[in-house]
Design an enzyme around this catalytic site. Structure first.
Site, mmCIF file in Angstrom:
data_model
loop_
_atom_site.group_PDB
_atom_site.id
_atom_site.type_symbol
_atom_site.label_atom_id
_atom_site.label_comp_id
_atom_site.label_asym_id
_atom_site.label_seq_id
_atom_site.Cartn_x
_atom_site.Cartn_y
_atom_site.Cartn_z
ATOM 1 N N ASP A 16 0.858 -1.199 0.000
ATOM 2 C CA ASP A 16 0.000 0.000 0.000
ATOM 3 C C ASP A 16 0.886 1.238 0.000
ATOM 4 O OD1 ASP A 16 -2.653 -1.231 0.214
ATOM 5 O OD2 ASP A 16 -1.906 -1.966 2.129
ATOM 6 N N LYS A 59 -0.364 10.011 0.440
ATOM 7 C CA LYS A 59 -0.568 11.368 0.983
ATOM 8 C C LYS A 59 0.502 11.634 2.046
ATOM 9 C CE LYS A 59 -5.518 11.597 0.354
ATOM 10 N NZ LYS A 59 -6.794 11.332 1.008
ATOM 11 N N ASP A 116 4.881 0.735 -7.615
ATOM 12 C CA ASP A 116 4.559 1.613 -8.747
ATOM 13 C C ASP A 116 4.505 3.063 -8.289
ATOM 14 O OD1 ASP A 116 2.350 0.775 -7.223
ATOM 15 O OD2 ASP A 116 0.947 1.499 -8.734
HETATM 16 C C1 LIG Z 1 -1.794 -2.668 -2.797
HETATM 17 S S1 LIG Z 1 -2.151 -4.290 -2.260
HETATM 18 C C2 LIG Z 1 -1.154 -5.291 -3.351
HETATM 19 C C3 LIG Z 1 -1.515 -6.733 -3.320
HETATM 20 C C4 LIG Z 1 -0.638 -7.670 -4.171
HETATM 21 N N1 LIG Z 1 0.742 -7.704 -3.701
HETATM 22 C C5 LIG Z 1 -0.701 -7.318 -5.634
HETATM 23 O O1 LIG Z 1 0.340 -6.948 -6.188
HETATM 24 O O2 LIG Z 1 -1.772 -7.413 -6.220
HETATM 25 C C6 LIG Z 1 -1.255 -4.392 -0.722
HETATM 26 C C7 LIG Z 1 -1.750 -5.497 0.187
HETATM 27 O O3 LIG Z 1 -0.921 -5.569 1.331
HETATM 28 C C8 LIG Z 1 -1.726 -5.894 2.466
HETATM 29 N N2 LIG Z 1 -0.979 -5.454 3.661
HETATM 30 C C9 LIG Z 1 -0.577 -4.203 3.948
HETATM 31 N N3 LIG Z 1 0.103 -4.173 5.100
HETATM 32 C C10 LIG Z 1 0.129 -5.458 5.558
HETATM 33 C C11 LIG Z 1 0.679 -6.067 6.727
HETATM 34 N N4 LIG Z 1 1.350 -5.345 7.636
HETATM 35 N N5 LIG Z 1 0.496 -7.379 6.882
HETATM 36 C C12 LIG Z 1 -0.183 -8.120 5.964
HETATM 37 N N6 LIG Z 1 -0.717 -7.589 4.844
HETATM 38 C C13 LIG Z 1 -0.567 -6.279 4.647
HETATM 39 C C14 LIG Z 1 -3.028 -5.151 2.215
HETATM 40 O O4 LIG Z 1 -4.109 -5.744 2.900
HETATM 41 C C15 LIG Z 1 -3.182 -5.269 0.698
HETATM 42 O O5 LIG Z 1 -3.970 -6.368 0.323
#
Ligand SMILES: C[S@@+](CC[C@H](N)C(=O)[O-])C[C@H]1O[C@@H](n2cnc3c(N)ncnc32)[C@H](O)[C@@H]1O
Length: 246
Positions: free
Chosen positions: A152, A156, A188
């Protein structure tokens, strides 16, 4: 206390920890609920929690060889989303064990379905905060490669402190990797790529495989819907690759 113990999560001024995710609705479609109920017991780690429902008790440990029923190099993907990347990689590398870490329940349910449909014996999932999985659940030195693809971005300015790869993360990640293990990252969001590079270049545990440059695209990363969309929107994908000392 070691750096790894103090690194994450940071404390909010209100004394609430700062997480790298905001827990989305836990609501599942009927099909996802069915996958969760029928396939969860087969592939999901039964985590012992601390206070929060995505936490890991500091005393909870998992022996990867026991979890997979065999000893093999362990690849961990943090933030596996709907499992597109981890499932493709696991199908391509039956000789490795794959652990996908995610807090997004609908994503995990979709991953469960993908694993079952592909008939893969070498993938397990854990619904938990990845930082705690790395700190507590996995034995030190147990990971061969740690993958963080499109975390993620928290783009911001007031939110960048929530990014997963921030000061202190290097120590947590390095502790779980084996000596000579590798961390691969892709994003990205250009300014997050620079932040990753700054944080990890400064982490004494890691050496960049491409100092002062970006890594070439990791060809073991399947081209996901997410990556395709980012590229279509004109955002350049930056890859990074770091290794721990042998
Ligand atoms: C932007 S999405 C990208 C998902 C995947 N890697 C892709 O490329 O399609 C980021 C994912 O990381 C997960 N995430 C963020 N922080 C995390 C954490 N500390 N532990 C486990 N999952 C996490 C979020 O729930 C989200 O589904």
């Amino acid at each position: 206390m070691s750096d790894a113990e103090t690194a994450q999560p940071e404390q909010h001024p209100s004394h609430r920890p700062i997480f790298s995710f905001s827990r989305r609705s836990g609501r599942l479609t009927e099909g996802q609920l069915n996958s969760w109920n029928t396939l969860g017991p087969k592939y999901l780690v039964d985590v012992e929690r601390a206070e929060l429902d995505f936490s890991v008790s500091p005393s909870f440990r998992v022996d990867p060889a026991e979890l997979f029923g065999r000893d093999a190099p362990l690849i961990v993907e943090v933030g596996s989303g709907t499992g597109e990347a981890v499932v493709a990689a696991a199908a391509e590398h039956p000789e490795w064990n794959f652990l996908a870490v995610e807090v997004f329940v609908a994503g995990l349910a979709r991953t469960l379905r993908r694993i079952e449909d592909a008939g893969l014996p070498n993938v397990r999932l854990v619904e938990a905060n990845a930082v705690e999985v790395l700190e507590h659940m996995l034995p030190a030195g147990s990971i061969e490669e740690l993958w963080i693809f499109f975390p993620d971005p928290w783009h911001k300015a007031k939110h960048t402190k929530r990014r997963l790869v921030r000061e202190g993360f290097g120590a947590v990640a390095a502790n779980a990797l084996r000596p000579g293990g590798r961390m691969r990252l892709a994003t990205d969001w250009e300014d997050y790529a620079f932040q990753m590079r700054e944080v990890l270049d400064a982490a004494p545990e890691f050496t960049s495989e491409h100092p002062s440059e970006w890594a070439p695209r990791f060809d073991g990363r399947t081209l996901t819907v997410f990556e395709r969309k980012a590229a279509k929107a004109g955002r350049r994908i930056h890859d990074l690759s770091y290794v721990t000392a042998e």
